[in-house]
Every structure is written in structure tokens, then in C-alpha cells.
Motif scaffolding. Structure first.
Motif, short mmCIF file in Angstrom:
data_model
loop_
_atom_site.label_atom_id
_atom_site.label_comp_id
_atom_site.label_asym_id
_atom_site.label_seq_id
_atom_site.Cartn_x
_atom_site.Cartn_y
_atom_site.Cartn_z
N GLU A 186 -11.37 -2.81 4.08
CA GLU A 186 -12.55 -1.96 3.88
C GLU A 186 -12.37 -1.13 2.60
OE1 GLU A 186 -12.88 0.73 7.18
OE2 GLU A 186 -10.93 1.65 6.81
N GLN A 187 -11.11 -0.98 2.15
CA GLN A 187 -10.83 -0.24 0.91
C GLN A 187 -11.47 -0.92 -0.31
OE1 GLN A 187 -9.21 2.68 0.35
NE2 GLN A 187 -9.02 2.99 2.56
N ALA A 188 -11.78 -2.20 -0.20
CA ALA A 188 -12.43 -2.91 -1.31
C ALA A 188 -13.81 -2.33 -1.58
CB ALA A 188 -12.55 -4.40 -0.98
N TYR A 189 -14.41 -1.78 -0.53
CA TYR A 189 -15.81 -1.34 -0.62
C TYR A 189 -15.94 0.17 -0.68
CZ TYR A 189 -16.14 -6.12 1.10
OH TYR A 189 -16.00 -7.47 1.25
N ASP A 190 -15.01 0.86 -0.03
CA ASP A 190 -15.09 2.32 0.07
C ASP A 190 -13.67 2.89 -0.08
OD1 ASP A 190 -15.90 4.90 0.48
OD2 ASP A 190 -16.13 4.69 2.65
N PRO A 191 -13.19 2.96 -1.34
CA PRO A 191 -11.78 3.31 -1.55
C PRO A 191 -11.45 4.76 -1.20
CG PRO A 191 -12.96 3.17 -3.64
CD PRO A 191 -13.90 2.67 -2.59
N SER A 192 -10.28 4.96 -0.60
CA SER A 192 -9.77 6.32 -0.38
C SER A 192 -9.16 6.81 -1.69
CB SER A 192 -8.68 6.32 0.70
OG SER A 192 -9.20 5.84 1.91
N PRO A 193 -9.32 8.11 -1.99
CA PRO A 193 -8.82 8.61 -3.28
C PRO A 193 -7.30 8.48 -3.43
CG PRO A 193 -9.65 10.41 -1.89
CD PRO A 193 -10.05 9.14 -1.23
N ASP A 194 -6.57 8.48 -2.32
CA ASP A 194 -5.10 8.40 -2.43
C ASP A 194 -4.61 6.95 -2.54
OD1 ASP A 194 -5.93 8.13 0.39
OD2 ASP A 194 -3.78 7.88 0.74
N LEU A 195 -5.54 5.99 -2.57
CA LEU A 195 -5.13 4.58 -2.65
C LEU A 195 -5.68 3.93 -3.92
CD1 LEU A 195 -5.50 3.56 1.11
CD2 LEU A 195 -3.40 4.09 -0.15
N TYR A 196 -5.59 4.66 -5.02
CA TYR A 196 -6.13 4.21 -6.31
C TYR A 196 -5.69 2.78 -6.66
CZ TYR A 196 -6.32 3.72 -11.39
OH TYR A 196 -6.52 3.25 -12.66
N GLN B 147 0.86 -1.19 0.00
CA GLN B 147 0.00 0.00 0.00
C GLN B 147 0.89 1.23 0.00
OE1 GLN B 147 -3.11 0.30 3.09
NE2 GLN B 147 -2.65 2.48 3.31
N GLN B 148 0.78 2.04 -1.05
CA GLN B 148 1.55 3.28 -1.13
C GLN B 148 0.59 4.41 -1.50
OE1 GLN B 148 5.34 3.66 -0.84
NE2 GLN B 148 4.76 1.91 0.41
N THR B 149 0.57 5.43 -0.65
CA THR B 149 -0.34 6.55 -0.90
C THR B 149 0.18 7.42 -2.05
OG1 THR B 149 -1.29 8.55 0.07
CG2 THR B 149 0.83 7.86 0.93
N ALA B 150 -0.75 7.97 -2.83
CA ALA B 150 -0.39 8.91 -3.90
C ALA B 150 -1.53 9.91 -4.03
CB ALA B 150 -0.19 8.16 -5.22
N ALA B 151 -1.19 11.18 -3.89
CA ALA B 151 -2.22 12.23 -3.84
C ALA B 151 -2.95 12.41 -5.17
CB ALA B 151 -1.60 13.54 -3.40
N SER B 152 -2.27 12.08 -6.28
CA SER B 152 -2.92 12.25 -7.59
C SER B 152 -2.56 11.07 -8.49
CB SER B 152 -2.44 13.54 -8.24
OG SER B 152 -1.06 13.41 -8.57
#
Ligand code: NAD
Ligand code: MG
Length: 302
Positions: free
Chosen positions: A195-205, A147-152
């Protein structure tokens, strides 16, 4: 209820909101993939608290990412009587050694098999080595994840996208396929989704879509392998205090406030999920197949 000296005494009630450190957490970063031993506060993986009751006696488990975080359910497995092989990335040797020591303290066989899961040949070798050290396999916990966050979207490189797909989607495919010839009816596969499978955060595309894929393969394999007597289930954690989050997985504001939006008001600890992995592998969960079990402090899905 607890049985002590032949009398029944009440189990102690513990307020889940107060059981573990609450946000704000200290901002901290480590180079990927990070070490649990260097986190502040140190995560609780059940090292001193998990008590077994013989639920997995004689079972043989391979756990990817067994060195730290949620995969340290390896400790609970050993205390329930299982022999355990853990895979980890070579730079995680310190964390892995600690887990191997704890498994051996229980008098169970432990195998530490370092290597990079993005490599198909290694995934096959991993399964073979686990089979040969443990003398078979009947539990596969596909838990390692990237898992690596990316703002865009512009910040998501092809290399990073590929590494996420390799780790989270290809490796489980390679490992489960290699393990299948060894899995007798009664064996289980448990995957860690999110939970990202169901409600993804935008920074975890990239990451979030792999967790949707994991949730999905649990359901397809549950149908395919259920017919062979092999159960396949998944666990969908919410925010859990692990090295994944502080080694590139989350921006610092999220680390600082980790879990604050859940009804329990804090991040979960790996120890709070271990019993789910035990339950899904245990023989008495024999009708659990193709299911996803959430553990998110009351927010999120499923
Ligand atoms: P963690 O950092 O303790 O575990 C992840 C493990 O993945 C690492 O220890 C590492 O051994 C392994 N790994 C990653 N890339 C690898 C590679 N190329 N080769 C070999 N091993 C590799 O963190 P964790 O949070 O316990 O993560 C376990 C699982 O839980 C992951 O699948 C993660 O997606 C999932 N999850 C975590 C959270 C959370 O909030 N921590 C929430 C939902 C789901
Ligand atoms: Mg680790």
C-alpha cells in the motif's frame, strides 16, 4: 459450504476482527532481518491451518524471502502440490529450516538457497540452482524486501538507500531476467508491492518508492511477457505481522498499534494472504495479468 460424509454442512463463520491478536502489540526489536520464531506473538503463516486442494500440482516455484512472513506462502504452495525453492539471508537459516521441513512433510521437493540478493552474481546463481534442484521453474515469487524507517531525510544514508534499491528493485530485475529463458507459456511471476506504493509514509522515503516501482514493473512486464503467455501480477499488502516490521522497518509506536487504523482493527497475518499467491499462480486465474491485488484489512490502496 463443506462436504462431510456426503452431506452439506455450513462452513463456520469467523469474525475477521477477532480471528487474530489485536493491538496493542508488545514492543519488540530484533536485529535485521529478524526471525519469525522470535516474534511475540508468533505470526501465523498457515502452518497448522492451510489446507490444500491440488491447485498447483507439479508446479515449480522459487520464492525469495520464503523463510518468513508473507513469503511463507511457500507452505500453502507445497500443500497445493508445488515443489518449492526458497531464498533467504544466511542469518535466517532457523526460519528457513522450519519452512523446508513443512514443504518436505507434504512430500514435495524443497530447496533452501541462502544468499544476499543485493549481489547480481548471486541472483543469477539462485535461479540456476533452483532450476537444477526443481528440474525447471514456472512460478517466480519476487517477495523479499528491505524496509528501514528513518524519521528524516538526513537519516537516510547513501548506503541504506542503495541497499533498499538493490534489494527491492535490482534483485527482481536480475532474478526475473535470469529466469526468463526457463519460463514456458503458462508460467507466472508474482511480485510483492505494498500500500506504500500508493500512499507513502513519510518515514519510508526509500522503501515506499521501491514499492511504486514494483507496482509499475508488474504492469510493464504484464504487457511485455503477457505476449509470451507469461502472466505477471502483484500483491499489495497493508500492515502484516512479520519480522520486517520489528527489525528496523517501523518505529515502536507503529509496531504497538500495528493495523489499528484499518477497519478490521488489527494487523493482518501472513496466512491471510497465502491464498492470494496461490490464486494468482493457479491455472484458472489465466486472465489475471498486470494486476495488483490488495490485502490491507480495508484501508489503503489498491
Ligand atoms: P519478512 O521479514 O518476513 O520477509 C522479508 C524477507 O526479505 C526476509 O525474510 C529476507 O529473507 C528477505 N531479504 C531482505 N533482504 C535480503 C537480502 N539482501 N538478501 C536476501 N534476502 C533478503 O517480512 P514480510 O513483511 O513478509 O516481507 C515480504 C514482502 O512483503 C516485502 O517485499 C515487503 O516489502 C512486503 N510488504 C510487507 C508488509 C508488512 O506489513 N509486513 C506490507 C506491505 C508489503
Ligand atoms: Mg525472514
Amino acid at each position: 459450504m463443506d462436504r462431510q460424509m456426503g452431506t452439506l454442512v455450513s462452513a463456520v463463520l469467523v469474525d475477521p476482527r477477532e480471528k487474530y491478536p489485536k493491538p496493542p502489540y508488545k514492543r519488540q526489536t530484533q536485529e535485521w532481518p529478524g526471525l519469525a520464531s522470535k516474534m511475540e506473538p508468533k505470526p501465523d503463516h498457515g502452518e497448522t491451518s492451510y489446507k490444500g486442494s491440488g491447485r498447483l500440482i507439479g508446479r515449480k516455484a522459487l520464492i525469495t524471502g520464503g523463510d518468513s512472513g508473507i513469503g511463507r506462502a511457500a507452505i500453502a504452495y507445497a500443500r497445493e502440490g508445488a515443489d518449492v525453492a526458497i531464498n533467504y539471508y544466511p542469518s535466517e537459516e532457523d526460519d528457513a529450516r522450519e519452512v523446508i521441513g513443512l514443504i518436505q512433510n507434504e512430500g514435495r521437493k524443497a530447496a533452501g538457497i541462502p544468499g544476499d540478493l543485493r549481489d547480481e552474481a548471486f541472483c543469477k546463481a539462485l535461479v540456476n540452482q533452483a532450476v537444477s534442484v526443481l528440474g525447471g521453474l514456472d512460478i517466480i515469487i519476487s517477495n523479499a524486501g528491505r524496509q528501514q524507517t528513518a524519521a528524516s531525510l538526513e537519516e537516510v544514508s547513501t548506503e541504506e538507500f542503495d541497499a533498499t534499491m538493490k534489494t527491492n528493485i535490482y534483485a527482481p530485475f536480475w532474478i526475473i531476467k535470469a529466469a526468463l529463458p526457463h519460463l514456458q507459456p503458462g508460467s507466472v511471476i508474482i511480485a510483492t508491492t505494498s500500500e506504500q506504493a500508493y500512499d507513502p509514509s513519510p518515514d519510508l522515503y526509500a522503501y515506499a518508492q521501491t514499492k511504486a516501482a514494483t507496482m509499475n514493473f508488474v504492469k510493464s512486464l504484464g504487457k511485455m511477457l503477457g505476449e509470451k503467455g507469461i502472466r505477471v501480477n502483484g500483491v499489495a499488502p497493508g500492515p502484516v505481522w512479520t519480522p520486517l516490521q520489528i527489525s528496523g522497518g517501523s518505529p515502536m509506536e507503529r509496531v504497538e498499534n500495528f493495523g489499528s487504523k484499518t477497519p478490521l482493527g488489527r494487523a493482518g497475518q501472513p496466512a491471510e494472504l497465502a491464498s492470494i499467491y496461490v490464486q494468482l499462480a493457479a491455472e484458472d486465474a489465466s486472465y489475471a495479468n498486470g494486476q495488483i491485488y490488495g490485502s490491507s484489512g480495508g484501508a489503503g490502496q489498491p
